[in-house]
Design an enzyme around this catalytic site. Structure first.
Site, PDB file in Angstrom:
ATOM      1  N   LYS A  51       0.846  -1.202   0.000  1.00 17.72           N
ATOM      2  CA  LYS A  51       0.000   0.000   0.000  1.00 17.72           C
ATOM      3  C   LYS A  51       0.874   1.242   0.000  1.00 17.72           C
ATOM      4  O   LYS A  51       0.634   2.189  -0.751  1.00 17.72           O
ATOM      5  CB  LYS A  51      -0.931  -0.020   1.220  1.00 17.72           C
ATOM      6  CG  LYS A  51      -2.042  -1.058   1.100  1.00 17.72           C
ATOM      7  CD  LYS A  51      -2.713  -1.371   2.432  1.00 17.72           C
ATOM      8  CE  LYS A  51      -3.724  -2.517   2.247  1.00 17.72           C
ATOM      9  NZ  LYS A  51      -4.221  -3.057   3.510  1.00 17.72           N
ATOM     10  N   GLN A  95      -4.945  -2.044   9.642  1.00 13.05           N
ATOM     11  CA  GLN A  95      -4.845  -3.369   9.028  1.00 13.05           C
ATOM     12  C   GLN A  95      -5.503  -4.434   9.917  1.00 13.05           C
ATOM     13  O   GLN A  95      -5.286  -4.479  11.123  1.00 13.05           O
ATOM     14  CB  GLN A  95      -3.363  -3.702   8.780  1.00 13.05           C
ATOM     15  CG  GLN A  95      -3.125  -5.001   8.035  1.00 13.05           C
ATOM     16  CD  GLN A  95      -3.668  -5.011   6.616  1.00 13.05           C
ATOM     17  OE1 GLN A  95      -3.678  -3.995   5.927  1.00 13.05           O
ATOM     18  NE2 GLN A  95      -4.139  -6.156   6.179  1.00 13.05           N
ATOM     19  N   ASP A 118     -11.657   2.056   4.016  1.00 10.40           N
ATOM     20  CA  ASP A 118     -11.930   0.613   4.025  1.00 10.40           C
ATOM     21  C   ASP A 118     -13.433   0.329   3.897  1.00 10.40           C
ATOM     22  O   ASP A 118     -13.830  -0.798   3.559  1.00 10.40           O
ATOM     23  CB  ASP A 118     -11.463  -0.001   5.353  1.00 10.40           C
ATOM     24  CG  ASP A 118     -10.136  -0.725   5.232  1.00 10.40           C
ATOM     25  OD1 ASP A 118      -9.811  -1.205   4.138  1.00 10.40           O
ATOM     26  OD2 ASP A 118      -9.444  -0.819   6.266  1.00 10.40           O
TER      27      ASP A 118
HETATM   28  N1  GUN Z   1      -6.987  -7.290   5.886  1.00  7.17           N
HETATM   29  C1  GUN Z   1      -7.239  -7.982   4.750  1.00  7.17           C
HETATM   30  N2  GUN Z   1      -7.848  -7.187   3.845  1.00  7.17           N
HETATM   31  C2  GUN Z   1      -7.982  -5.974   4.419  1.00  7.17           C
HETATM   32  C3  GUN Z   1      -8.526  -4.735   3.977  1.00  7.17           C
HETATM   33  O1  GUN Z   1      -9.034  -4.573   2.865  1.00  7.17           O
HETATM   34  N3  GUN Z   1      -8.464  -3.715   4.869  1.00  7.17           N
HETATM   35  C4  GUN Z   1      -7.932  -3.856   6.104  1.00  7.17           C
HETATM   36  N4  GUN Z   1      -7.933  -2.798   6.915  1.00  7.17           N
HETATM   37  N5  GUN Z   1      -7.420  -4.983   6.549  1.00  7.17           N
HETATM   38  C5  GUN Z   1      -7.439  -6.034   5.699  1.00  7.17           C
END
Ligand code: GUN
Length: 292
Positions: A51, A95, A118
């Site tokens: 990211k 995350q 998200d």
């Molecule tokens: N863990 C796995 N996929 C995601 C996501 O799209 N966002 C977040 N915050 N955690 C994740």
């Protein structure tokens, strides 16, 4: 069989995002994303690195906040509060999953819904259900929908089976596909670990979305000839022949399924790159809205 190339569709999405970033920059604004990682889960570290890298490649500001596994709830809540108040930050992502002692739901609810790129905050979940376009939709299902439209796969009237009922993928995926309009209007079934005769339910589908989180869980017996398969799974399995000692496999047994389906996403290189691309898009959307 057609391979749906997530990398090339993600590149297309990123090009659109670049154009929007340039527009913001003419007004002296740089979109900013904060990614918070608590603990040292290697898969999460890899996602967060990715990211960060993509932000940089697109000319966005990114702030990576890595906190030890011993971080308290209060410490994490304080970080979220600071990011909510920070005008350089337009998107906030914590995350998932955090360490077990963290109340993830409380953290999600503490994020300003206008910065919740998200799409996990209850306000944004409700907006998705209500087809209110002012919310944020979770990145992975948004990426799956975009893959379907980019590959020219008609969802209107189609039978779609989503396998998995998580808040991150399964549930929002179902709502997106049943919403009115492009990439929607589908007849949606959500199947999960308690579904009776999963294979029979999946074989009804024109489109199967696999979001289970277990390696090679769906095989040839789950897929009707000529169906489309979107594989959301990114599972690490031990493989001593590789440098890292593992390799990535999907929730679908690619070898046996690929030969009978109309189109399928590979792992890696399918849904994964799309998730990141959609996150960048959501962050730019947040920035546009917050600075309008
Ligand atoms: N863990 C796995 N996929 C995601 C996501 O799209 N966002 C977040 N915050 N955690 C994740």
């Amino acid at each position: 069989m057609k391979l749906i190339d997530g990398k090339s569709v993600a590149a297309e999405v990123e090009q659109e995002t670049r154009t929007r970033i340039e527009m913001l920059k003419t007004r002296g604004i740089t979109p900013g994303l904060a990614v918070v990682l608590v603990g040292e889960d290697p898969a999460s570290q890899a996602y967060v690195r990715n990211k960060d890298r993509t932000c940089a490649a697109l000319g966005m500001y990114s702030r990576k906040i890595e906190m030890p596994a011993t971080t308290t709830q209060a410490e994490l809540m304080a970080v979220v509060a600071d990011l909510n108040a920070d005008p350089a930050i337009h998107g906030i992502l914590v995350q998932s999953p955090p360490p077990k002692h963290i109340d993830e739901r409380a953290v999600t609810e503490a994020i300003d819904p206008r910065k919740d790129v998200d799409g996990f905050h209850p306000v944004n979940v409700a907006k998705l259900v209500m087809e209110d376009l002012t919310g944020f939709v979770p990145c992975t299902p948004l990426g799956c929908q975009r893959l379907l439209t980019a590959a020219g796969i008609e969802t209107a009237g189609a039978e779609v089976v989503v396998v998995g009922r998580s808040l991150i993928v399964g549930k929002p995926m179902a709502f997106l596909l049943m919403a009115k309009g492009k990439g929607g209007d589908a007849t949606v079934t959500i199947a999960h670990s308690r579904t009776r005769d999963l294979a029979a339910v999946c074989r009804r589908a024109d489109i199967v979305i696999a979001a289970i989180g277990r390696p090679k869980c769906l095989g040839a017996e789950h897929i009707r000839d000529g169906a489309v398969v979107i594989d959301v799974g990114i599972n690490r399995v031990a493989d001593p022949t590789t440098k890292s000692g593992y390799r990535l496999v999907g929730d679908v047994d690619f070898e046996t399924v690929a030969e009978k389906c109309k189109a399928i996403t590979p792992v890696p290189g399918g849904v994964g790159p799309m998730t990141i691309a959609m996150l960048m898009g959501n962050t730019v959307t947040a920035c546009e809205r917050l600075t309008a």
